[in-house]
Design a protein around this motif. Structure first.
Motif, mmCIF file in Angstrom:
data_model
loop_
_atom_site.group_PDB
_atom_site.id
_atom_site.type_symbol
_atom_site.label_atom_id
_atom_site.label_comp_id
_atom_site.label_asym_id
_atom_site.label_seq_id
_atom_site.Cartn_x
_atom_site.Cartn_y
_atom_site.Cartn_z
ATOM 1 N N LEU A 44 40.154 42.142 37.315
ATOM 2 C CA LEU A 44 37.975 41.610 37.645
ATOM 3 C C LEU A 44 37.129 41.930 36.922
ATOM 4 N N GLY A 45 37.733 43.456 37.539
ATOM 5 C CA GLY A 45 37.083 44.546 36.892
ATOM 6 C C GLY A 45 36.452 44.178 34.664
ATOM 7 N N LEU A 46 37.049 43.195 34.289
ATOM 8 C CA LEU A 46 36.679 42.564 32.846
ATOM 9 C C LEU A 46 35.229 41.871 33.730
ATOM 10 N N PHE A 47 35.407 41.900 34.363
ATOM 11 C CA PHE A 47 33.894 40.861 34.308
ATOM 12 C C PHE A 47 32.542 41.744 35.519
ATOM 13 N N LEU A 48 33.045 41.955 36.055
ATOM 14 C CA LEU A 48 32.761 43.108 37.215
ATOM 15 C C LEU A 48 32.087 44.488 37.335
ATOM 16 N N GLY A 49 33.037 45.360 35.192
ATOM 17 C CA GLY A 49 32.587 46.250 35.116
ATOM 18 C C GLY A 49 31.448 45.794 34.698
ATOM 19 N N PRO A 50 30.944 45.037 33.240
ATOM 20 C CA PRO A 50 29.368 44.631 32.859
ATOM 21 C C PRO A 50 28.712 44.251 34.017
#
Length: 365
Positions: free
Chosen positions: A339-345
């Protein structure tokens, strides 16, 4: 006269103190309710966040269909159909992967049993691998080259272990199916009530920190949508192109390998491990031109995607330099998993927007 003058001052002071107390009490109550609500829904936060990411990414397409559909479909039918289509898109590849896993487990179990009975001598082409070929060849033969060596190495490995492992993976996928089911349920309500919910979120941001809060919220939405487009769509394209390349060079099951390449391409630097490994396998089997061609084609696809297409989709839409996109994705994976692939940016986009606001500069400057 003195008493009459002190009276209004005292009443005004008491009213002001009462107002301050009520304001503080409302803040404490709001924080307490928010904490309690977070505690209640904590088990569903992952599903709800996935649903929010999917809804934000698919919202332009959903709105386009909604504007062209009959009025009677907009309340329930269209959100339900769109949710079911999303579910099929998500469940289809998982179902295919589960069937393939079962097939491969049976093949591996039979293969292990055969090796224990007859051994597995090292193929001659291993000797031709540069630098480590001779070492690999000798160690392979000493460990698996004869039936006795194979029984010594694999004697403790029960063939049924593969099936037990497969069953454990199946149970894990079943538990993940529960997360997926709640994600789809949340997604239906987001599609149905998303417009009103968006207005409430922007209204809350405006009430909390003013118009700048609305700008931050819009930056977060743009970052999520751009990241999904830049990661998912571009990775699908990479998987398709490399799947075709696998088929051209004669690789068995190029569809599965192409799909796996597309999945790995979402995470920076992982896709080359797969097509690089396939290229090494082709080289060791004597297909030098095919190995070089596949590896160079894979590098070309990734170079174009990672240096031109993906930065343009993610950084351009979110006003975010691709370096910070990369940092956000890698840091997000370490902090939140996939999920961090999308939350990080998204976090980086909001942070950069706050920075530009603080220094009084527009993102484009």
């Amino acid at each position: 006269m003195a008493v009459s003058k002190l009276g209004p001052v005292t009443e005004g002071s008491e009213a002001e103190q009462s107002s301050i107390f009520q304001t503080n009490a409302r803040v404490v109550l709001a924080l307490s309710l928010a904490t309690l609500g977070f505690w209640v829904v904590r088990g569903f936060l992952v599903s709800m966040t996935w649903a929010l990411v999917i809804a934000i990414a698919a919202w332009p397409l959903y709105q386009w269909l909604r504007s062209r559909s009959p009025h009677w479909m907009r309340a329930v039918v269209l959100p339900l159909v769109f949710t079911l289509i999303t579910g099929v898109v998500l469940i289809g590849p998982l179902t295919y992967a589960a069937f393939r896993l079962g097939e491969e487990a049976r093949v591996v179990a039979r293969w292990v049993a055969t090796i224990q009975q007859s051994g597995l001598p090292a193929p001659e082409w291993i000797n031709h691998i540069p630098v480590v070929g001779t070492w690999l060849f000798s160690n392979w033969n000493s460990s698996l080259g004869s039936p006795d060596a194979a029984k010594t190495l694999l004697g403790q490995l029960d063939p049924a272990f593969v099936f037990r492992w497969t069953r454990a993976v199946g149970e894990l996928m079943l538990r993940r199916a529960e997360v997926l089911a709640f994600t789809l349920l949340t997604l239906f309500f987001l599609f149905r009530d998303g417009e009103a919910l968006g207005k409430q979120v922007f209204g809350f941001a405006r009430r909390l920190v003013g118009e700048i809060g609305v700008g931050y919220a819009r930056d977060c939405v743009s970052a999520i949508r751009a990241t999904v487009n830049g990661l998912v769509l571009v990775s699908i394209g990479e998987g398709i192109l490399l799947g075709v390349a696998y088929a051209v060079v004669g690789i068995t099951d190029p569809v599965t390998l192409g799909g796996l390449t597309g999945i790995l391409a979402m995470v920076p630097f992982l896709a080359p491990l797969l097509f690089g490994g396939v290229s090494i396998m082709l080289y060791t089997q004597g297909s030098l031109l095919a190995a070089i061609g596949l590896f160079l084609f894979g590098l070309l696809v990734l170079f174009v995607a990672d240096h031109f297409v993906r930065p343009g989709l993610i950084g351009g839409s979110a006003h975010l330099p691709f370096f910070w996109v990369l940092v956000g994705m890698l840091g997000g994976i370490m902090s939140f998993g996939l999920l961090g692939l999308f939350l990080g940016p998204t976090v980086m986009a909001a942070l950069l927007a706050a920075w530009y606001d603080f220094i009084g500069r527009a993102p484009e400057e």
